[in-house]
Design an enzyme around this catalytic site. Structure first.
Site: not given
Length: 385
Positions: A123, A125-126, A158, A244, A364
């Site tokens: 993924q 994204y961040s 990850s 998810e 978060s």
């Protein structure tokens, strides 16, 4: 015996025949590199038996299983001690997204390989400056003929070191004057094995490195490998996050229950259970987990609701972080002073250390509370410009 109970027996029998002692309990958060080749082989056996894409429609290679059967499978999988799967990003995130929002060509290209665990995903994204606040991503993509050219950096990715593909949220259009920051983002499917991509592991508190930094230096992907319309990637990205947090969370909670049971057994062996304060904390953990499970089942069975996924994430991340703290209290001085070769102590240390991240990754706590405040309670939106 009704059909669902027959299904439960079928799942249980298959797992009993295929989960060996060498595989039992390996992998999972903080241990994603553990016995990876063996877990990959097991997940492919799972796929060959038709267990990996239960919720997918039959037309796309799944079983079209009801929510009840999905829950049954995840419960039995967790109870069997089967190893952590390596395909969850593909089967629970990318696959459902393509089924709902992808083109027919994208579905034909990717779904069979995801279902067979022939291609693995990560993924994108961040970023260093845009973690849970995805509207702030700065990775950019521009069209060059029939390809997108991607430049930027992702972080906390990850399993990027073993992934074949990455779904990348990138800015393809500037933010319109006075418009929302998430406008102009696109959801791209990018091959990982190319010269323009560099993956660097991030060493964690646990000593493992399942997270990575990913650098895109003029990396390329085909023009038609954008899901949804260019510039409309925010809607697709939010849909992926919704997929998810589905029935698999019930299985996750079965794993939590096993951890709590093991911790209680440890407290009995060491005599820590005699401490009334610790005993009260253990009882509270049991009650909170029971409430979490009931709330999750009710939420999954009901109509889709804004904020449900955020509520569940807030509840389980806080609970598991608390379990890590409780484990250190049960261990006492042994939690810090035990020999590094003590596997039981190492297990609880790892849980404690990795759980510090539970309230950060996947959105978060602060972001999840903002979602609940704005989308469920209707409180005024924050100005994020």
């Amino acid at each position: 015996m009704d059909d669902d109970e027959q299904f439960r027996r079928e799942v249980r029998d298959w797992l009993a025949a295929n989960v060996t002692d060498q595989l039992r309990g390996v992998g999972g958060p903080g241990r994603e590199n553990e016995a990876y080749p063996q877990r990959l082989a097991f997940t492919r056996r799972l796929a060959a038996a038709g267990w990996t894409c239960l919720a997918w429609p039959v037309a796309h290679g799944g079983r079209g299983a009801s929510l009840a059967r999905q829950v049954i499978f995840h419960e039995e999988y967790a109870r069997s001690g089967a190893p952590a799967r390596v395909d969850h990003i593909g089967t629970t995130m990318v696959g459902p997204t393509l089924i709902a929002l992808g083109t027919e060509r994208q579905r034909r290209r990717f779904l069979p390989r995801i279902a067979a665990v022939d291609e693995l995903w990560c993924q994108g994204y961040s970023e260093p400056g845009a973690g849970s606040d995805l509207a702030g991503v700065t990775t950019r993509a521009r069209l060059d003929g029939d390809q997108w050219v991607i430049t930027g950096q992702k972080v906390w990715t990850s399993l990027a070191h073993v992934a074949d593909w990455c779904f990348v949220l990138a800015r393809t259009e500037p933010v319109p004057d006075g418009g929302p920051r998430h406008a102009g983002l696109s959801y791209l499917l990018v091959p990982m094995r190319q010269p323009g991509i560099t993956v660097r592991p991030i060493r964690q508190l646990t000593g493992d490195s399942e997270f990575n930094e990913v650098f895109f230096d003029d990396a390329r992907t085909e023009r038609d490998l954008v899901v949804g319309e260019p510039g409309q990637g925010w809607r697709v990205a939010m849909a992926t996050l919704g997929f998810e947090r589905g029935a698999a969370t019930v299985g996750q909670q079965i794993g939590f229950q096993r951890d709590l049971d093991d911790l209680v057994a440890l407290a009995r062996r060491t005599g820590a259970i005699a401490d009334p304060v610790l005993r009260e904390r253990i009882v509270r953990a049991w009650v909170e987990l029971s409430v979490l499970r009931a709330h999750t089942l009710r939420a999954l069975a009901g109509p889709p609701s804004a904020g449900t996924a955020s509520e569940i994430k807030l509840l389980w991340s806080r609970w598991r972080q608390g379990l890590g703290e409780l484990a250190m209290a049960v261990l006492g001085s042994a939690g810090a002073a035990a020999d590094p070769g003590d596997e039981e102590v190492q297990r609880w240390r790892r849980l404690f250390l990795f759980s510090r991240a539970d309230t950060i990754y996947g959105g978060s706590d602060e972001i999840q509370r903002t979602i609940v405040a704005e989308r469920v309670l209707g409180l005024p939106r924050q100005d994020r410009r």
